[in-house]
Write a protein that holds these residues in place. Structure first.
Motif, mmCIF file in Angstrom:
data_model
loop_
_atom_site.group_PDB
_atom_site.id
_atom_site.type_symbol
_atom_site.label_atom_id
_atom_site.label_comp_id
_atom_site.label_asym_id
_atom_site.label_seq_id
_atom_site.Cartn_x
_atom_site.Cartn_y
_atom_site.Cartn_z
ATOM 1 N N ALA A 66 -9.639 18.130 99.564
ATOM 2 C CA ALA A 66 -9.094 18.447 98.242
ATOM 3 C C ALA A 66 -10.168 18.327 97.166
ATOM 4 C CB ALA A 66 -7.919 17.531 97.929
ATOM 5 N N THR A 67 -11.021 17.329 97.281
ATOM 6 C CA THR A 67 -12.105 17.139 96.314
ATOM 7 C C THR A 67 -13.097 18.299 96.381
ATOM 8 O OG1 THR A 67 -11.879 14.749 96.470
ATOM 9 C CG2 THR A 67 -13.952 15.585 95.579
ATOM 10 N N LEU A 68 -13.471 18.697 97.585
ATOM 11 C CA LEU A 68 -14.390 19.827 97.727
ATOM 12 C C LEU A 68 -13.742 21.113 97.209
ATOM 13 C CD1 LEU A 68 -15.989 19.080 101.200
ATOM 14 C CD2 LEU A 68 -17.060 18.896 98.952
ATOM 15 N N GLY A 69 -12.457 21.276 97.459
ATOM 16 C CA GLY A 69 -11.753 22.433 96.926
ATOM 17 C C GLY A 69 -11.759 22.451 95.411
ATOM 18 N N LEU A 70 -11.515 21.304 94.802
ATOM 19 C CA LEU A 70 -11.548 21.191 93.347
ATOM 20 C C LEU A 70 -12.926 21.566 92.815
ATOM 21 C CD1 LEU A 70 -10.007 18.570 91.122
ATOM 22 C CD2 LEU A 70 -12.466 18.791 91.012
ATOM 23 N N ILE A 71 -13.957 21.091 93.471
ATOM 24 C CA ILE A 71 -15.329 21.381 93.023
ATOM 25 C C ILE A 71 -15.610 22.874 93.098
ATOM 26 C CG2 ILE A 71 -17.771 21.068 93.586
ATOM 27 C CD1 ILE A 71 -17.015 18.171 94.436
ATOM 28 N N PHE A 72 -15.258 23.507 94.223
ATOM 29 C CA PHE A 72 -15.574 24.924 94.393
ATOM 30 C C PHE A 72 -14.702 25.835 93.539
ATOM 31 C CE2 PHE A 72 -17.675 23.369 98.223
ATOM 32 C CZ PHE A 72 -18.889 24.021 98.095
ATOM 33 N N VAL A 73 -13.452 25.444 93.294
ATOM 34 C CA VAL A 73 -12.556 26.297 92.517
ATOM 35 C C VAL A 73 -12.792 26.152 91.017
ATOM 36 C CG1 VAL A 73 -10.129 26.676 91.894
ATOM 37 C CG2 VAL A 73 -10.775 26.417 94.288
ATOM 38 N N PHE A 74 -12.914 24.926 90.534
ATOM 39 C CA PHE A 74 -12.972 24.714 89.090
ATOM 40 C C PHE A 74 -14.392 24.578 88.541
ATOM 41 C CE2 PHE A 74 -8.683 23.278 90.192
ATOM 42 C CZ PHE A 74 -7.962 24.110 89.353
ATOM 43 N N LEU A 75 -15.301 23.973 89.272
ATOM 44 C CA LEU A 75 -16.659 23.797 88.757
ATOM 45 C C LEU A 75 -17.588 24.934 89.172
ATOM 46 C CD1 LEU A 75 -17.103 19.949 89.169
ATOM 47 C CD2 LEU A 75 -16.611 21.241 87.107
ATOM 48 N N LYS A 76 -17.253 25.637 90.240
ATOM 49 C CA LYS A 76 -18.007 26.804 90.720
ATOM 50 C C LYS A 76 -19.517 26.549 90.741
ATOM 51 C CE LYS A 76 -14.561 30.061 89.235
ATOM 52 N NZ LYS A 76 -13.707 29.806 88.136
ATOM 53 N N PRO A 77 -19.982 25.696 91.672
ATOM 54 C CA PRO A 77 -21.405 25.383 91.703
ATOM 55 C C PRO A 77 -22.274 26.551 92.190
ATOM 56 C CG PRO A 77 -20.286 24.319 93.530
ATOM 57 C CD PRO A 77 -19.235 24.941 92.662
ATOM 58 N N PHE A 78 -21.676 27.526 92.879
ATOM 59 C CA PHE A 78 -22.433 28.674 93.389
ATOM 60 C C PHE A 78 -21.849 29.944 92.802
ATOM 61 C CE2 PHE A 78 -22.354 25.473 96.827
ATOM 62 C CZ PHE A 78 -23.691 25.146 96.810
ATOM 63 N N ASN A 79 -22.716 30.888 92.503
ATOM 64 C CA ASN A 79 -22.278 32.184 91.951
ATOM 65 C C ASN A 79 -22.202 33.208 93.074
ATOM 66 O OD1 ASN A 79 -22.095 31.304 89.311
ATOM 67 N ND2 ASN A 79 -24.269 31.709 88.911
ATOM 68 N N PHE A 80 -21.098 33.206 93.798
ATOM 69 C CA PHE A 80 -20.898 34.185 94.848
ATOM 70 C C PHE A 80 -20.466 35.503 94.225
ATOM 71 C CE2 PHE A 80 -19.803 30.219 97.235
ATOM 72 C CZ PHE A 80 -20.933 30.234 98.051
ATOM 73 N N GLY A 81 -21.119 36.584 94.620
ATOM 74 C CA GLY A 81 -20.703 37.892 94.152
ATOM 75 C C GLY A 81 -21.138 38.234 92.752
ATOM 76 N N SER A 82 -22.032 37.461 92.155
ATOM 77 C CA SER A 82 -22.499 37.820 90.818
ATOM 78 C C SER A 82 -23.544 38.912 90.924
ATOM 79 C CB SER A 82 -23.073 36.601 90.095
ATOM 80 O OG SER A 82 -24.287 36.213 90.691
ATOM 81 N N SER A 83 -23.573 39.783 89.961
ATOM 82 C CA SER A 83 -24.523 40.899 89.990
ATOM 83 C C SER A 83 -25.690 40.632 89.066
ATOM 84 C CB SER A 83 -23.808 42.185 89.607
ATOM 85 O OG SER A 83 -23.254 42.046 88.308
ATOM 86 N N ALA A 84 -26.207 39.437 89.075
ATOM 87 C CA ALA A 84 -27.363 39.082 88.247
ATOM 88 C C ALA A 84 -28.626 39.389 89.032
ATOM 89 C CB ALA A 84 -27.334 37.621 87.848
ATOM 90 N N GLY A 85 -29.382 40.294 88.546
ATOM 91 C CA GLY A 85 -30.631 40.639 89.219
ATOM 92 C C GLY A 85 -30.686 42.120 89.562
ATOM 93 N N PRO A 86 -31.877 42.613 89.931
ATOM 94 C CA PRO A 86 -32.055 44.051 90.205
ATOM 95 C C PRO A 86 -31.456 44.474 91.515
ATOM 96 C CG PRO A 86 -34.179 42.913 90.273
ATOM 97 C CD PRO A 86 -33.112 41.916 89.941
#
Length: 86
Positions: A66-86
């Motif tokens: 549950a703690t890891l889920g909270l971190i990934f859902v609300f704090l979003k430490p990784f930008n999966f699927g972001s289109s930043a960059g060429p």
């Protein structure tokens, strides 16, 4: 530092500290990134460690998930699927 829960929760907490420091010095604003989410994740680490050290492995693993889920859902430490960059 006797159980695996000590090491795992310490690692997660250290990651939270680094994430908080990195974002607090960043110029970009993060949505829904309040201090309360960091507090909740830190408390989740403490509760996981408590139950793990008492031998309640099932409760400790559920709280850890549950703690890891909270971190990934609300704090979003990784930008999966972001289109930043060429």
């Amino acid at each position: 530092m006797e159980t695996i829960y000590d090491w795992v929760t310490l690692g997660i907490f250290a990651g939270l500290v680094v994430l908080f420091l990195q974002r607090s010095t960043s110029e970009t604003e993060h949505e829904k990134d309040s201090l309360g989410w960091y507090l909740a994740a830190g408390a989740g680490c403490a509760v996981t460690n408590y139950f793990g050290n008492k031998g309640n492995d099932i409760v400790a693993v559920v709280v850890l998930a549950a703690t890891l889920g909270l971190i990934f859902v609300f704090l979003k430490p990784f930008n999966f699927g972001s289109s930043a960059g060429p």
